[in-house]
Design a protein around this motif. Structure first.
Motif, PDB file in Angstrom:
ATOM      1  N   LEU A  53       0.925  -1.109  -0.042  1.00  0.00           N
ATOM      2  CA  LEU A  53      -0.052   0.023   0.052  1.00  0.00           C
ATOM      3  C   LEU A  53       0.828   1.294   0.018  1.00  0.00           C
ATOM      4  O   LEU A  53       0.453   2.144  -0.846  1.00  0.00           O
ATOM      5  CB  LEU A  53      -0.847  -0.181   1.223  1.00  0.00           C
ATOM      6  N   ASP A  54       1.953   1.230   0.868  1.00  0.00           N
ATOM      7  CA  ASP A  54       2.799   2.287   0.780  1.00  0.00           C
ATOM      8  C   ASP A  54       4.406   2.266   0.636  1.00  0.00           C
ATOM      9  O   ASP A  54       5.077   3.002   0.965  1.00  0.00           O
ATOM     10  CB  ASP A  54       2.570   3.159   2.113  1.00  0.00           C
ATOM     11  N   GLY A  55       4.714   0.915   0.250  1.00  0.00           N
ATOM     12  CA  GLY A  55       5.951   0.651   0.198  1.00  0.00           C
ATOM     13  C   GLY A  55       6.726   1.207  -0.820  1.00  0.00           C
ATOM     14  O   GLY A  55       6.283   1.921  -1.703  1.00  0.00           O
ATOM     15  N   SER A  56       8.056   0.845  -0.852  1.00  0.00           N
ATOM     16  CA  SER A  56       9.231   1.248  -1.877  1.00  0.00           C
ATOM     17  C   SER A  56       8.827   0.828  -3.456  1.00  0.00           C
ATOM     18  O   SER A  56       9.144   1.458  -4.119  1.00  0.00           O
ATOM     19  CB  SER A  56      10.362   0.802  -1.621  1.00  0.00           C
ATOM     20  N   ARG A  57       7.806   0.010  -3.371  1.00  0.00           N
ATOM     21  CA  ARG A  57       7.329  -0.764  -4.520  1.00  0.00           C
ATOM     22  C   ARG A  57       6.781   0.119  -5.576  1.00  0.00           C
ATOM     23  O   ARG A  57       6.697   0.375  -6.738  1.00  0.00           O
ATOM     24  CB  ARG A  57       6.636  -1.930  -4.664  1.00  0.00           C
ATOM     25  N   GLN A  58       6.089   1.229  -5.101  1.00  0.00           N
ATOM     26  CA  GLN A  58       5.400   2.268  -5.591  1.00  0.00           C
ATOM     27  C   GLN A  58       6.300   3.091  -6.271  1.00  0.00           C
ATOM     28  O   GLN A  58       5.596   3.757  -7.320  1.00  0.00           O
ATOM     29  CB  GLN A  58       4.642   3.268  -4.398  1.00  0.00           C
ATOM     30  N   ARG A  59       7.848   3.087  -6.344  1.00  0.00           N
ATOM     31  CA  ARG A  59       8.513   3.699  -7.217  1.00  0.00           C
ATOM     32  C   ARG A  59       8.724   2.963  -8.397  1.00  0.00           C
ATOM     33  O   ARG A  59       9.203   3.659  -9.452  1.00  0.00           O
ATOM     34  CB  ARG A  59       9.775   4.189  -6.324  1.00  0.00           C
ATOM     35  N   VAL A  60       8.289   1.712  -8.308  1.00  0.00           N
ATOM     36  CA  VAL A  60       8.524   0.995  -9.580  1.00  0.00           C
ATOM     37  C   VAL A  60       7.222   0.975 -10.426  1.00  0.00           C
ATOM     38  O   VAL A  60       7.440   0.997 -11.790  1.00  0.00           O
ATOM     39  CB  VAL A  60       8.975  -0.293  -9.161  1.00  0.00           C
ATOM     40  N   ILE A  61       5.986   0.982 -10.021  1.00  0.00           N
ATOM     41  CA  ILE A  61       4.839   0.806 -10.745  1.00  0.00           C
ATOM     42  C   ILE A  61       4.312   2.099 -10.970  1.00  0.00           C
ATOM     43  O   ILE A  61       4.226   2.866  -9.725  1.00  0.00           O
ATOM     44  CB  ILE A  61       4.021  -0.529  -9.837  1.00  0.00           C
ATOM     45  N   ASP A  62       3.310   2.065 -11.470  1.00  0.00           N
ATOM     46  CA  ASP A  62       2.409   3.117 -11.877  1.00  0.00           C
ATOM     47  C   ASP A  62       1.308   3.352 -11.234  1.00  0.00           C
ATOM     48  O   ASP A  62       0.576   4.397 -11.003  1.00  0.00           O
ATOM     49  CB  ASP A  62       2.074   3.416 -13.615  1.00  0.00           C
ATOM     50  N   GLY A  63       0.863   2.107 -10.686  1.00  0.00           N
ATOM     51  CA  GLY A  63      -0.498   1.926  -9.961  1.00  0.00           C
ATOM     52  C   GLY A  63      -0.680   0.535  -9.328  1.00  0.00           C
ATOM     53  O   GLY A  63       0.232  -0.400  -9.834  1.00  0.00           O
ATOM     54  N   LEU A  64      -1.768   0.357  -8.410  1.00  0.00           N
ATOM     55  CA  LEU A  64      -1.848  -0.826  -7.860  1.00  0.00           C
ATOM     56  C   LEU A  64      -3.165  -1.436  -7.895  1.00  0.00           C
ATOM     57  O   LEU A  64      -4.254  -0.584  -7.754  1.00  0.00           O
ATOM     58  CB  LEU A  64      -1.300  -0.844  -6.355  1.00  0.00           C
ATOM     59  N   ILE A  65      -3.523  -2.631  -8.158  1.00  0.00           N
ATOM     60  CA  ILE A  65      -4.682  -3.314  -7.826  1.00  0.00           C
ATOM     61  C   ILE A  65      -4.647  -4.370  -6.761  1.00  0.00           C
ATOM     62  O   ILE A  65      -3.503  -5.220  -6.754  1.00  0.00           O
ATOM     63  CB  ILE A  65      -5.279  -4.225  -9.169  1.00  0.00           C
ATOM     64  N   LEU A  66      -5.301  -4.273  -5.635  1.00  0.00           N
ATOM     65  CA  LEU A  66      -5.166  -4.778  -4.374  1.00  0.00           C
ATOM     66  C   LEU A  66      -6.544  -5.532  -4.028  1.00  0.00           C
ATOM     67  O   LEU A  66      -7.404  -4.774  -3.832  1.00  0.00           O
ATOM     68  CB  LEU A  66      -4.576  -3.953  -3.456  1.00  0.00           C
ATOM     69  N   LEU A  80      -7.271   4.891   4.139  1.00  0.00           N
ATOM     70  CA  LEU A  80      -7.281   5.969   4.247  1.00  0.00           C
ATOM     71  C   LEU A  80      -5.965   6.506   4.728  1.00  0.00           C
ATOM     72  O   LEU A  80      -5.807   7.866   4.352  1.00  0.00           O
ATOM     73  CB  LEU A  80      -8.370   6.305   5.224  1.00  0.00           C
ATOM     74  N   ALA A  81      -5.219   6.095   5.554  1.00  0.00           N
ATOM     75  CA  ALA A  81      -3.862   6.370   5.964  1.00  0.00           C
ATOM     76  C   ALA A  81      -2.822   6.605   4.986  1.00  0.00           C
ATOM     77  O   ALA A  81      -1.679   6.832   5.219  1.00  0.00           O
ATOM     78  CB  ALA A  81      -3.332   5.705   7.172  1.00  0.00           C
ATOM     79  N   ARG A  82      -3.053   6.038   3.752  1.00  0.00           N
ATOM     80  CA  ARG A  82      -2.141   5.440   2.731  1.00  0.00           C
ATOM     81  C   ARG A  82      -1.491   7.040   2.432  1.00  0.00           C
ATOM     82  O   ARG A  82      -1.941   7.938   2.088  1.00  0.00           O
ATOM     83  CB  ARG A  82      -2.769   4.872   1.460  1.00  0.00           C
ATOM     84  N   THR A  83      -0.336   7.083   2.308  1.00  0.00           N
ATOM     85  CA  THR A  83       0.502   8.426   1.625  1.00  0.00           C
ATOM     86  C   THR A  83       0.937   8.120   0.558  1.00  0.00           C
ATOM     87  O   THR A  83       1.091   9.390  -0.152  1.00  0.00           O
ATOM     88  CB  THR A  83       1.717   8.570   2.606  1.00  0.00           C
ATOM     89  N   ALA A  84       1.065   7.131  -0.412  1.00  0.00           N
ATOM     90  CA  ALA A  84       1.633   7.330  -1.698  1.00  0.00           C
ATOM     91  C   ALA A  84       0.325   7.689  -2.610  1.00  0.00           C
ATOM     92  O   ALA A  84      -0.797   7.726  -2.263  1.00  0.00           O
ATOM     93  CB  ALA A  84       1.669   5.687  -2.174  1.00  0.00           C
ATOM     94  N   ASP A  85       0.947   8.531  -3.649  1.00  0.00           N
ATOM     95  CA  ASP A  85      -0.144   9.240  -4.470  1.00  0.00           C
ATOM     96  C   ASP A  85      -0.472   8.492  -5.643  1.00  0.00           C
ATOM     97  O   ASP A  85      -1.310   8.981  -6.685  1.00  0.00           O
ATOM     98  CB  ASP A  85       0.358  10.592  -4.811  1.00  0.00           C
ATOM     99  N   SER A  86       0.091   7.298  -5.902  1.00  0.00           N
ATOM    100  CA  SER A  86       0.037   6.678  -7.116  1.00  0.00           C
ATOM    101  C   SER A  86      -1.420   6.021  -7.067  1.00  0.00           C
ATOM    102  O   SER A  86      -2.011   5.539  -6.020  1.00  0.00           O
ATOM    103  CB  SER A  86       0.893   5.522  -7.575  1.00  0.00           C
ATOM    104  N   PRO A  87      -2.153   5.639  -8.045  1.00  0.00           N
ATOM    105  CA  PRO A  87      -3.676   5.365  -8.148  1.00  0.00           C
ATOM    106  C   PRO A  87      -3.741   3.829  -7.851  1.00  0.00           C
ATOM    107  O   PRO A  87      -2.881   3.086  -7.669  1.00  0.00           O
ATOM    108  CB  PRO A  87      -4.010   5.172  -9.757  1.00  0.00           C
ATOM    109  N   LEU A  88      -4.714   3.597  -6.997  1.00  0.00           N
ATOM    110  CA  LEU A  88      -5.087   2.551  -6.056  1.00  0.00           C
ATOM    111  C   LEU A  88      -6.612   1.868  -6.424  1.00  0.00           C
ATOM    112  O   LEU A  88      -7.393   2.888  -6.593  1.00  0.00           O
ATOM    113  CB  LEU A  88      -5.002   2.594  -4.585  1.00  0.00           C
ATOM    114  N   ILE A 104      -4.200   6.518 -13.974  1.00  0.00           N
ATOM    115  CA  ILE A 104      -2.819   6.976 -14.229  1.00  0.00           C
ATOM    116  C   ILE A 104      -2.676   7.704 -15.214  1.00  0.00           C
ATOM    117  O   ILE A 104      -1.840   8.697 -15.086  1.00  0.00           O
ATOM    118  CB  ILE A 104      -2.150   5.484 -14.845  1.00  0.00           C
ATOM    119  N   GLU A 105      -3.615   7.721 -16.436  1.00  0.00           N
ATOM    120  CA  GLU A 105      -3.480   8.660 -17.494  1.00  0.00           C
ATOM    121  C   GLU A 105      -4.060   9.997 -17.226  1.00  0.00           C
ATOM    122  O   GLU A 105      -4.324  10.609 -18.318  1.00  0.00           O
ATOM    123  CB  GLU A 105      -3.700   7.974 -18.975  1.00  0.00           C
ATOM    124  N   GLY A 106      -4.939  10.055 -16.441  1.00  0.00           N
ATOM    125  CA  GLY A 106      -5.575  11.498 -16.070  1.00  0.00           C
ATOM    126  C   GLY A 106      -6.858  11.483 -16.872  1.00  0.00           C
ATOM    127  O   GLY A 106      -7.544  12.465 -16.850  1.00  0.00           O
TER     128      GLY A 106
END
Length: 338
Positions: free
Chosen positions: A109-122, A133-141, A310-312
């Motif tokens: 949810l908030d780990g270093s993997r977010q620097r590698v991927i553009d978005g996450l399906i969880l 709600l506490a997630r700090t990463a700004d990539s799409p989820l 991801i693409e806005g």
């Protein structure tokens, strides 16, 4: 020979900017012009460099799908659909297995993997609304699975309560009155299990049947062995159930095995229903009646929603989407020929 955009422009008789707009989708292009450019692309055998395109836009072209049990056929089937859908949209989908571990889910949810991927399906199991709600990463989820989250992210799921209603109504319609449930949990984990029990209880009440707590079997996990053990315990009761609704198909298939070993006939003595419509249920003996979620729609919609974020791109409709399901009747509740 490496084909360039300039080659395509010369073949189509248009400007380089027009070709770029068609290939990259930057601006609308007239249909006749677009067709001329596309014909030139086909004739020259041009293949876009997706990696370079993503890098120009500050992206990696990688997205991830994280599931709790990669060995569960349901998630394997869902992953195959999602991988194909992502490829069609120009993305590579990476698989992550959280093993239903809270720390693993939080790390994704908030780990270093977010620097590698553009978005996450969880597909979360051990975390809930507060953690999301506490997630700090700004990539799409995008969330998938049947929990109730009420968070500002896309969530794709079936209606668990309604699915349970459909299963119990079917069992009642074939004359069953002592209907057990296998796969209940304690605490806040596996919200889908709580919702399915809720639907089970509501459907019993609607049918005028009493809720018998000892016919609700708790399990630590949701595999074949868990279903088999729970079914053995239910059979040891003085008044065994005449039907079983399993948390998923794997649990139900385990119950089928326990019934066969104990010499009980399915569905004559005990009818069985699962959820997921995994391929194994179509080849079990007897074949398994199941609640079938639209896995293709879940996988397709989750990927498309994520890529749009991801693409806005503008996304129409609610953040939470409940996909359809259907009851598929097979031999375990009396259908002939599987």
């Amino acid at each position: 020979m490496v084909v360039s955009l300039k080659d395509i422009a010369q073949r189509a008789g248009v400007s380089l900017a027009t070709v770029s707009n068609v290939v990259n989708g930057y601006r609308p292009v007239g249909e006749r012009t677009r067709q001329r450019v596309q014909q030139a692309i086909d004739e020259l055998g041009y293949s876009p460099n997706l990696g370079a395109r993503h890098l120009r836009r500050g992206r990696t072209g990688l997205i991830a799908l994280a599931v709790p049990e990669l060995t569960n056929p349901y998630f394997a089937e869902l992953a195959e659909i999602a991988i194909s859908e992502a490829a069609g949209l120009g993305y590579t989908l990476l698989m992550e297995n959280t093993a239903a571990d809270r720390d693993a889910e939080l790390a994704l949810l908030d780990g270093s993997r977010q620097r590698v991927i553009d978005g996450l399906i969880l597909s979360p199991v051990r975390i809930g609304r507060e953690e999301v709600l506490a997630r700090t990463a700004d990539s799409p989820l995008v969330l998938i699975g049947e929990g109730v989250y009420d968070v500002p992210h896309d969530h794709i799921a079936i209606d668990n309560v309604a699915a349970s209603h459909a299963a119990i109504r079917h069992l009642v319609s074939i004359g069953r009155r002592r209907i057990a449930f296998i796969g209940a949990t304690q605490g806040g984990d596996r919200q889908s299990a709580h919702l399915r029990v809720q639907g089970y209880r509501e459907a019993l009440a609607a049918a005028g049947l009493p809720y018998r707590p000892r016919l609700v079997a708790r399990t630590d996990a949701f595999g074949r062995l868990d279903g088999k053990r729970a079914m053995r315990d239910l059979l040891a009761l003085g008044d065994r159930p005449d039907a079983v609704f399993g948390y998923n198909d794997l649990v139900a298939i385990g119950a089928l095995r326990a019934l066969a070993e104990a010499g009980h006939r399915v569905p004559e003595d005990v009818a069985v229903v699962g959820i997921d419509d995994i391929e194994e249920g179509r080849f079990s003996a007897p074949t398994l009646t199941t609640i079938a979620p639209d896995k293709r729609e879940i996988g397709r919609l989750a990927v498309r929603r994520l890529v749009a974020r991801i693409e806005g791109a503008e996304v129409a409709g609610s953040l939470t989407v409940q996909t359809p399901f259907q009851l598929i009747r097979r031999e375990s509740t009396g259908a002939r020929g599987g």
